[in-house]
Design an enzyme around this catalytic site. Structure first.
Site, PDB file in Angstrom:
ATOM      1  N   CYS A   1      43.326  13.120   8.588  1.00 50.75           N
ATOM      2  CA  CYS A   1      42.748  13.518   7.299  1.00 50.75           C
ATOM      3  C   CYS A   1      41.925  14.801   7.389  1.00 50.75           C
ATOM      4  O   CYS A   1      41.629  15.408   6.364  1.00 50.75           O
ATOM      5  CB  CYS A   1      41.873  12.392   6.766  1.00 50.75           C
TER       6      CYS A   1
ATOM      7  N   HIS B   1      35.287  18.338  17.501  1.00 51.79           N
ATOM      8  CA  HIS B   1      36.341  17.472  18.072  1.00 51.79           C
ATOM      9  C   HIS B   1      35.740  16.625  19.186  1.00 51.79           C
ATOM     10  O   HIS B   1      35.133  17.147  20.117  1.00 51.79           O
ATOM     11  CB  HIS B   1      37.483  18.331  18.625  1.00 51.79           C
TER      12      HIS B   1
ATOM     13  N   HIS C   1      26.762  20.880  -4.405  1.00 51.07           N
ATOM     14  CA  HIS C   1      27.800  19.861  -4.559  1.00 51.07           C
ATOM     15  C   HIS C   1      28.328  19.473  -3.178  1.00 51.07           C
ATOM     16  O   HIS C   1      28.400  20.314  -2.272  1.00 51.07           O
ATOM     17  CB  HIS C   1      28.954  20.364  -5.427  1.00 51.07           C
TER      18      HIS C   1
ATOM     19  N   ASN D   1      42.467   7.085  -1.202  1.00 51.05           N
ATOM     20  CA  ASN D   1      42.362   8.031  -0.085  1.00 51.05           C
ATOM     21  C   ASN D   1      43.684   8.793   0.026  1.00 51.05           C
ATOM     22  O   ASN D   1      44.671   8.260   0.513  1.00 51.05           O
ATOM     23  CB  ASN D   1      42.053   7.277   1.208  1.00 51.05           C
TER      24      ASN D   1
END
Length: 513
Positions: A252, A331, A416, A453
């Site tokens: 994702c 990562h 935001h 999702n």
């Protein structure tokens, strides 16, 4: 050596009324203990703070040095009065000075990093016949004959507390009794969502396919030959020398990775357009077995895709919606627990599915902690950074006290926030740890409810929600946060270049009519 305290969360579960035994007729409750997100704002790893400042200094080098040189040169020119200039300078000297100024300006513009502009983006909205409510989901799953009663009940419980609404989209082929998902099913779904998003984007921007020089497509599970990017090129008849890339298996978080790659390529090919397409093929993440950890993605992943048009041409600033200000990638693949937290595998019966194990919340929290610590020096106001360093300097003095360390207020850095819409529980934990208000979480929660999702495109549906709600004003900063297998956590910060009106091509347009 004492072991590190494990972050746990408790949940009281109502088990109903006892049927037999000494407590028959009484309500029965149990306490469920789960791993939660670590309290990452109260512990800071300085190596990530240093990395953030390294990025800050590296990106500002040309902006700091070139203006100083221009200022020195300008001060010398200023010493010449107009009268001296007219008396001492002829046409040759005038042309020389103008040429020198033009050369300095060219060098400054050439050496300074080019901005990356988001001209526009679109999100695909599937047809209404593909809407599946939670009740319909369970009904179709039961009729498919692929699940036993335990698997049906588990998915029903997860859906009830997932935060997903009754208008999300799923391909109907996954529910056909006895149907085995084929490569053809995956290609057809990918073509539907990708081509639909790109069609809307080309119509909104009036850009021709021949004008696009860079194409990047990311999809986690489905990787075909020819690639998905080749499918796009063939369908839209892009130019023969287009620079195309196909990112697979990156989960994702791949959408922001694709933006990072596009930024680098636009720097290498200035003045070009880059098309980024982010999607996930739900039919290829669908699992029809009994393993609990592999049934979770069935409950959350839904159809969707987003297409973004990026440019590095300075003239496109005036027509673009946003400018990319920062992008930080983290990562955690070197850690085995993080690496194994989300992975594609086969169960004992040979059925393929995406496994999400119990450590994902904890490793995700550690990845988020590292990411926002690196991002902090790039986005936080100077006042917040001074408070933070003051707290760090006096850390030893308060080591034996109960005073909490200073927590930077990230709400001062952004107007935001778009957090990957994974699940209601994950959004609750992030809101609690980052101390965000309900207004900051509105776009993420509404996207999870309406579209589920949609993987790497989820953060774009959230930004589309903000646009449809006319909340984006000139100068507003938008923070996109995405998580992915590996384990990865990526952040992108955009600055609005103008007040964004409600787009005509928006997946939320009916919501605010």
């Amino acid at each position: 050596m004492a072991n590190k305290q494990e972050q746990l969360s408790t949940q009281i579960v109502n088990r109903g009324i006892e049927d037999s035994g000494p407590y028959a007729g009484s309500l029965s409750f149990s306490v469920r203990v789960q791993r939660g997100l670590p309290d990452f704002l109260n512990s800071v790893n300085l190596k990530y703070v240093k990395l953030g400042y390294h990025y800050l200094i590296g990106h500002r080098f040309y902006f700091l040095t070139a203006p100083i040189l221009i200022l020195i040169f300008g001060a010398e020119i200023k010493k010449l009065t107009w009268e001296n200039y007219c008396l001492k300078c002829d046409l040759t000297n005038t042309l020389f000075i103008l040429g020198l100024l033009a050369l300095i300006l060219y060098i400054y513009l050439d050496l300074s990093p080019r901005s990356t502009y988001l001209v526009d983006f679109t999100c695909y909205r599937p047809p209404n016949e593909l809407k599946v409510s939670k009740e319909k989901f369970i009904e179709l799953a039961r009729k498919s004959g692929n699940f036993d009663n335990a698997a049906i009940e588990f998915q029903q419980r997860v859906l009830k507390n997932s935060g997903i609404g009754d208008e999300t989209y799923l391909p109907k082929s996954i529910f056909r009794p006895g149907h085995k998902i084929t490569l053809k099913d995956g290609r057809e779904e990918a073509a539907m969502v990708m081509f639909g998003a790109i069609d809307d984007l080309l119509a909104a921007t009036k850009i021709q396919p021949k004008d696009i020089r860079i194409l990047i497509v990311n999809c986690g599970i489905l990787n075909t030959t020819p690639s998905l990017s080749a499918m796009v090129i063939n369908h839209f008849k892009f130019r023969h020398n287009i620079h195309s890339f196909n990112l697979g298996g990156m989960g994702c978080a791949a959408g922001i990775i694709a933006i990072d790659l596009a930024r680098d390529l636009l720097s290498a090919y200035p003045g070009s357009y880059a098309l980024v397409v982010s999607t996930e093929v739900v039919s290829y993440t669908w699992y029809s077995g009994k393993e609990v950890d592999m049934l979770l993605p069935n409950c959350f992943f839904r159809m969707g895709a987003a297409a973004m048009l990026l440019s590095s041409c300075r003239l496109d600033r005036w027509r673009s919606k946003y400018e990319l200000k920062q992008l930080v990638r983290t990562h955690k693949g070197m850690d085995d627990r993080s690496f194994k937290s989300v992975h594609l595998k086969e169960d004992a019966e040979g059925k393929q599915g995406l496994s999400v194990n119990k450590d994902v919340a904890e490793v995700g929290g550690h990845a988020l902690k590292a990411n926002i610590t690196t991002l902090g020096p790039l986005v936080l106001p100077v006042s917040e950074q001074l408070h933070f360093f003051t707290a760090m300097l006096f850390k030893k003095k308060r080591k034996n006290t109960t005073t909490k360390p200073y927590i930077p207020n990230y709400k001062l850095a952004f107007e935001h926030v778009c957090i990957l819409a994974t699940s209601r529980q994950a959004l609750d934990e992030i809101q609690k740890n980052l101390e965000f208000t309900d207004e900051y979480m509105e776009a993420s929660r509404r996207t999870l409810e309406r579209f589920g999702n949609t993987s790497s495109s989820s953060v774009w549906y959230e930004l589309a929600y903000l646009e449809a709600n006319t909340k984006i004003k000139r100068g507003d900063r938008v923070w996109q946060i995405a998580f992915g297998s590996g384990f990865k956590c990526n952040s992108a910060v955009w600055k609005a270049l103008r007040n964004v009106e409600r787009p005509k091509r928006n997946p939320w347009v009916d919501t605010f009519m």
